[in-house]
Motif scaffolding. Structure first.
Motif, PDB file in Angstrom:
ATOM      1  N   SER A 139      -5.734  38.813  81.937  1.00 53.84           N
ATOM      2  CA  SER A 139      -4.800  39.633  82.703  1.00 53.84           C
ATOM      3  C   SER A 139      -5.521  40.913  83.122  1.00 53.84           C
ATOM      4  O   SER A 139      -6.618  41.215  82.637  1.00 53.84           O
ATOM      5  N   GLY A 141      -4.703  43.963  82.413  1.00 49.05           N
ATOM      6  CA  GLY A 141      -4.814  44.847  81.261  1.00 49.05           C
ATOM      7  C   GLY A 141      -5.968  44.463  80.352  1.00 49.05           C
ATOM      8  O   GLY A 141      -6.685  45.318  79.828  1.00 49.05           O
ATOM      9  N   THR A 165      -5.273  52.656  84.864  1.00 45.68           N
ATOM     10  CA  THR A 165      -4.078  51.899  84.475  1.00 45.68           C
ATOM     11  C   THR A 165      -3.369  51.249  85.661  1.00 45.68           C
ATOM     12  O   THR A 165      -2.285  50.692  85.491  1.00 45.68           O
ATOM     13  N   ILE A 168      -1.335  47.680  85.535  1.00 50.80           N
ATOM     14  CA  ILE A 168      -1.062  47.238  84.159  1.00 50.80           C
ATOM     15  C   ILE A 168       0.419  47.445  83.864  1.00 50.80           C
ATOM     16  O   ILE A 168       1.012  48.438  84.284  1.00 50.80           O
ATOM     17  N   ASP A 169       1.017  46.511  83.121  1.00 44.04           N
ATOM     18  CA  ASP A 169       2.442  46.633  82.797  1.00 44.04           C
ATOM     19  C   ASP A 169       2.658  47.806  81.849  1.00 44.04           C
ATOM     20  O   ASP A 169       1.731  48.257  81.166  1.00 44.04           O
ATOM     21  N   PRO A 170       3.901  48.357  81.777  1.00 43.46           N
ATOM     22  CA  PRO A 170       4.167  49.570  80.978  1.00 43.46           C
ATOM     23  C   PRO A 170       3.728  49.487  79.521  1.00 43.46           C
ATOM     24  O   PRO A 170       3.148  50.435  78.985  1.00 43.46           O
ATOM     25  N   GLY A 172       1.402  47.582  78.287  1.00 38.41           N
ATOM     26  CA  GLY A 172      -0.061  47.553  78.297  1.00 38.41           C
ATOM     27  C   GLY A 172      -0.660  48.925  78.547  1.00 38.41           C
ATOM     28  O   GLY A 172      -1.697  49.270  77.982  1.00 38.41           O
TER      29      GLY A 172
END
Length: 326
Positions: A139, A141, A165, A168-170, A172
């Motif tokens: 992924s 991240g 960042t 990247i998901d929160p 992560g």
């Protein structure tokens, strides 16, 4: 944290024709510090980083990193500095471990040490269980964590992270930021983090610099910046009472007599005080001694979001006034 600067920018300037992408930037970052360069896209953050790495030549001024002039000796700087752009690139058909070992070889790590050093670095960034997976299956991240491993295997003195960042998901993001902070503290690594995400900067940075249109408008920790902006009203303390005050005028007079209290506002069962310093314990003691039934105390400290937008408001007004005066 020591106070010896490891990054020193002295009137660093980069012009493209009549446009100044970076305008006489002077800044010092100390060893072991996490410094955030905060500004909108197009503010000149990436141009500044490129000059620090010796990848762009300044029009005037200089960047000295780890005691090395970046323009005169860019190779020397890059031996001591790890750089992570907003998107780390790897060979998708190789495993993460093989990618990292390849980086190790490029950086002159002895062959007998490469595998163990790469494995240890993967463990350090939380990818130990994923080291044999091909990078193409990672992924975003995970790739950014591998990007950190790419820097760390070189054992740098400074890490420069440019919008690391993005995408990247929160969950992560939080893990990634905490990892950076942990690494900085454990290894006394200096980190320069460039971003336009205020909340992320507030979570991790020791100090921040507000950077707009190539100029450093202000720099410092949150308390210093808030004090410079909001002055005598830097702290707001709200006390909630079980019942309304019977003698509000007298209470207001006594609160204003406390050193540091500048304004008092009383409404029903709430008392709001603007203070020049954080004297919350003194305020609480005053209410307890007065026999008043306190149900809650809330202290408001200005966050980076409010500080950042106030700087924008002030500097926009200055710009308009200057334009009108011309």
């Amino acid at each position: 944290m020591t106070t010896n600067p490891i990054i020193e920018l002295d009137r660093l300037t980069k012009s493209y024709g009549t446009k100044k992408a970076v305008d006489h930037l002077s800044l010092k970052v100390n060893k072991g510090e996490i410094f955030g360069l905060l500004g909108p896209n197009g503010a000149g953050k990436t141009t500044t980083i490129l000059m620090m790495l010796g990848l762009a030549e300044p029009t005037s001024g200089q960047a000295v990193v780890c005691g090395i002039n970046a323009t005169r000796n860019p190779v020397g700087v890059r031996r001591k500095v790890g750089y992570l752009p907003d998107s780390a690139g790897f060979y998708d058909n190789l495993t993460a471990l093989d990618n990292l070992m390849y980086v190790g070889r490029l950086n002159g790590i002895p062959e007998k040490d490469i595998r163990s050093r790469a494995r240890n670095t993967m463990e350090m960034v939380g990818l130990g269980a994923e080291m044999h997976k091909k990078t193409g299956a990672y992924s975003r991240g995970m790739k950014q964590r591998l990007g950190l491993a790419d820097l760390l295997i070189r054992e740098p003195e400074v890490m420069i992270l440019d919008e690391p960042t993005l995408g990247i998901d929160p969950a992560g993001i939080r893990e990634f930021l905490m990892l950076i902070r942990q690494l900085s503290r454990q290894q006394e690594l200096t980190v320069l983090l460039s971003s336009h995400h205020l909340h992320q900067m507030q979570q991790i940075c020791d100090r921040v610099g507000i950077f707009v249109e190539g100029k450093l408008l202000a720099e410092g920790n949150l308390e210093t910046l808030a004090g410079n902006l909001f002055g005598k009203d830097s702290f707001v303390v709200q006390v909630s009472l079980r019942e309304p005050l019977t003698a509000p005028v007298e209470i207001e007079r006594q609160l204003l007599a406390l050193p540091g209290v500048n304004k008092v506002s009383i409404t029903e069962g709430n008392v709001d005080m603007s203070c020049s310093t954080d004297i919350t314990p003194d305020i609480v003691r005053f209410f307890v001694r007065s026999g008043l039934n306190v149900t809650g105390v809330h202290k408001k400290e200005y966050g980076l979001d409010e500080i950042y937008h106030r700087f924008f408001e002030q500097n926009t007004k200055k710009y308009i006034l200057n334009e009108q005066a011309v």
